[in-house]
Scaffold this motif. Structure first.
Motif, PDB file in Angstrom:
ATOM      1  N   CYS A   1       0.838  -1.200   0.000  1.00  0.00           N
ATOM      2  CA  CYS A   1       0.000   0.000   0.000  1.00  0.00           C
ATOM      3  C   CYS A   1       0.872   1.249   0.000  1.00  0.00           C
ATOM      4  O   CYS A   1       1.657   1.462   0.922  1.00  0.00           O
ATOM      5  N   ILE A   2       0.721   2.026  -1.053  1.00  0.00           N
ATOM      6  CA  ILE A   2       1.465   3.280  -1.179  1.00  0.00           C
ATOM      7  C   ILE A   2       0.471   4.378  -0.841  1.00  0.00           C
ATOM      8  O   ILE A   2      -0.406   4.692  -1.642  1.00  0.00           O
ATOM      9  N   HIS A   3       0.573   4.896   0.364  1.00  0.00           N
ATOM     10  CA  HIS A   3      -0.437   5.870   0.795  1.00  0.00           C
ATOM     11  C   HIS A   3      -0.181   7.242   0.197  1.00  0.00           C
ATOM     12  O   HIS A   3      -1.089   7.897  -0.299  1.00  0.00           O
ATOM     13  N   SER A   4       1.086   7.688   0.238  1.00  0.00           N
ATOM     14  CA  SER A   4       1.387   9.019  -0.293  1.00  0.00           C
ATOM     15  C   SER A   4       2.827   9.094  -0.742  1.00  0.00           C
ATOM     16  O   SER A   4       3.732   8.592  -0.054  1.00  0.00           O
ATOM     17  N   THR A   5       3.029   9.707  -1.899  1.00  0.00           N
ATOM     18  CA  THR A   5       4.402   9.983  -2.350  1.00  0.00           C
ATOM     19  C   THR A   5       4.603  11.501  -2.455  1.00  0.00           C
ATOM     20  O   THR A   5       5.502  11.962  -3.147  1.00  0.00           O
ATOM     21  N   ALA A   6       3.771  12.277  -1.748  1.00  0.00           N
ATOM     22  CA  ALA A   6       3.853  13.740  -1.833  1.00  0.00           C
ATOM     23  C   ALA A   6       5.223  14.255  -1.402  1.00  0.00           C
ATOM     24  O   ALA A   6       5.722  15.240  -1.922  1.00  0.00           O
ATOM     25  N   LEU A   7       5.849  13.570  -0.433  1.00  0.00           N
ATOM     26  CA  LEU A   7       7.136  14.056   0.080  1.00  0.00           C
ATOM     27  C   LEU A   7       8.307  13.186  -0.366  1.00  0.00           C
ATOM     28  O   LEU A   7       9.441  13.403   0.065  1.00  0.00           O
ATOM     29  N   GLY A   8       8.058  12.205  -1.235  1.00  0.00           N
ATOM     30  CA  GLY A   8       9.129  11.324  -1.706  1.00  0.00           C
ATOM     31  C   GLY A   8       8.604   9.916  -1.880  1.00  0.00           C
ATOM     32  O   GLY A   8       7.421   9.646  -1.631  1.00  0.00           O
ATOM     33  N   PRO A   9       9.488   8.978  -2.287  1.00  0.00           N
ATOM     34  CA  PRO A   9       9.055   7.585  -2.431  1.00  0.00           C
ATOM     35  C   PRO A   9       8.491   7.070  -1.112  1.00  0.00           C
ATOM     36  O   PRO A   9       8.938   7.488  -0.046  1.00  0.00           O
ATOM     37  N   ALA A  10       7.513   6.183  -1.192  1.00  0.00           N
ATOM     38  CA  ALA A  10       6.856   5.694   0.028  1.00  0.00           C
ATOM     39  C   ALA A  10       7.763   4.710   0.767  1.00  0.00           C
ATOM     40  O   ALA A  10       8.286   3.763   0.171  1.00  0.00           O
ATOM     41  N   GLY A  11       7.942   4.947   2.067  1.00  0.00           N
ATOM     42  CA  GLY A  11       8.739   4.036   2.888  1.00  0.00           C
ATOM     43  C   GLY A  11       7.899   3.456   4.003  1.00  0.00           C
ATOM     44  O   GLY A  11       6.990   4.106   4.513  1.00  0.00           O
ATOM     45  N   GLY A  12       8.225   2.233   4.390  1.00  0.00           N
ATOM     46  CA  GLY A  12       7.516   1.575   5.506  1.00  0.00           C
ATOM     47  C   GLY A  12       7.836   0.093   5.482  1.00  0.00           C
ATOM     48  O   GLY A  12       8.210  -0.452   4.440  1.00  0.00           O
ATOM     49  N   GLY A  13       7.696  -0.543   6.611  1.00  0.00           N
ATOM     50  CA  GLY A  13       8.125  -1.933   6.719  1.00  0.00           C
ATOM     51  C   GLY A  13       7.173  -2.940   6.105  1.00  0.00           C
ATOM     52  O   GLY A  13       6.042  -2.619   5.756  1.00  0.00           O
TER      53      GLY A  13
END
Ligand code: NAI
Length: 343
Positions: free
Chosen positions: A29-41
């Motif tokens: 799930c890519i919630h937001s890329t407004a501030l850059g590529p989506a990161g999360g575990g």
């Protein structure tokens, strides 16, 4: 169920794959890329229904968007879930992780992963065999507990400054609950700064010479700072009237039992460092070391930024007459909106 979840979600993209060989569902799930590529575990778990795994990934990816925004990490929020029929081991586990790696690689870096529940650095080593966008392997980024602990230390200093007028920890009493990857180095750093350190853990053997508080006595123990570094939900309607501290500032995720607890603890005169703000040091460490090639000094400077962010949140909260939790949400929303407008 998928249809309803997808329609009700405000994220950018959900990638869903069914892995016939293992019976696992993969949800990225890519919630937001407004501030850059989506990161999360990436989380591996058995769920009652596959939809529960998708819902978990959606909810957690949204939380990552907010966390990344306040961490100033130039990252958006994402999260992946491998919803497995049972936790795989051995060769089956390796093959599943490799197929998952190919899926993440195919997204071209729009989603970047680290570990989460049931995913170890060794698992991430396997993912990294077929995917370039992996953080927190055994070789890549180190133990994020260290960066998280440093960030919490800076957050405690900023919180103490807000309440007592000076960030000096000499003579301040801090109770660290949980002596794991975060709590153990935090307790050491606090003692080195001159604080009186009390510790608690369900496993007393983890204590490294500090004054020990029994796990069921933590809430009523007198201290300046209560630092939950074990489990979530410890600041709730039942515990708030019994807390004998001026500040709650620790690494545990989801410390408040519910949204009303932010108001309850404000009325009780207890300053609260929003969990996802003060525990962002691990993310800052991984992105800083892996992507930016920071040395220790640069990393320490960025981790000190957690203290500055909290100072701003406390000031905003006082000025607007709102809780620190609400001020943190407001700050995150502002940063995300600015990022989206600048794209
Ligand atoms: P860990 O699993 O290494 O350590 C947790 C410690 O808490 C263990 O020593 C355990 O025995 C103890 N514990 C469990 N239940 C307890 C209880 N009821 N009372 C007292 N002690 C208890 O976990 P880690 O990595 O240190 O994380 C701590 C918290 O911080 C977790 O909530 C985690 O989600 C959160 N966090 C950790 C980050 C990291 O980089 N490791 C980053 C952001 C958040």
């Amino acid at each position: 169920m998928f249809e309803e979840l997808l329609k009700g979600w405000d994220g950018e993209q959900a990638v869903i794959r069914y892995d016939g060989a293992s019976g696992a569902w993969m949800f990225v799930c890519i919630h937001s890329t407004a501030l850059g590529p989506a990161g999360g575990g990436t989380r591996m778990r058995v769920y009652e229904r596959p939809g529960d795994g998708l819902a978990d990934a959606m909810r957690l990816s949204q939380a990552m968007t907010v966390k990344m925004a306040v961490a100033n990490a130039n990252r958006g929020g994402g999260k992946a879930v491998l919803a497995v029929p049972e936790l795989p081991t051995g060769e089956a586990r390796r093959r599943l992780l490799l197929r998952y790696a190919e899926l993440v690689e195919s997204l071209g870096g729009m989603y970047r992963t680290a570990g989460d529940m049931n995913i170890t650095p060794a698992d991430l080593d396997v993912v990294a065999e077929r995917c370039s966008y992996v953080y927190g392997t055994t070789k890549n980024g180190g133990n994020s507990g260290i960066g998280t602990a440093r960030g919490v230390l800076h957050g405690i200093r900023a919180s103490v400054e807000h309440v007592f007028g000076s960030p000096d920890l000499t003579g301040r009493t801090v109770l660290v609950q949980g002596l794991g990857a975060v709590g153990a180095p935090l307790a050491r750093d606090l003692a080195a700064e001159g604080a009186t350190v009390l510790v608690s853990d369900i496993d007393e053997e983890r204590n490294d010479g500090h004054a020990f508080v029994a796990p069921d006595a933590v809430i009523g123990t007198e201290c300046d700072v209560y630092s939950p570094c074990a489990v979530g939900g410890t600041v709730n309607a039942d515990s708030i009237p019994r807390l004998r501290c001026r500040i709650v500032a620790g690494s545990a995720n989801n410390q408040l039992g519910g949204p009303a607890d932010a108001d309850r603890r404000r009325e009780a005169g207890i300053l609260y460092a929003p969990d996802y703000v003060i525990n962002g040091g691990g993310v800052i460490q991984l992105v800083g070391i892996v992507d930016n090639g920071w040395d220790e000094q640069e990393l320490e400077h960025a981790l000190a930024g957690i203290g500055d962010t909290l100072r701003r949140i406390y000031r905003d909260a006082d000025e607007a007459g709102i809780t620190s939790a609400a001020a943190a949400e407001r700050l995150a929303a502002e940063r995300i909106a600015t990022g989206a407008a600048n794209r």
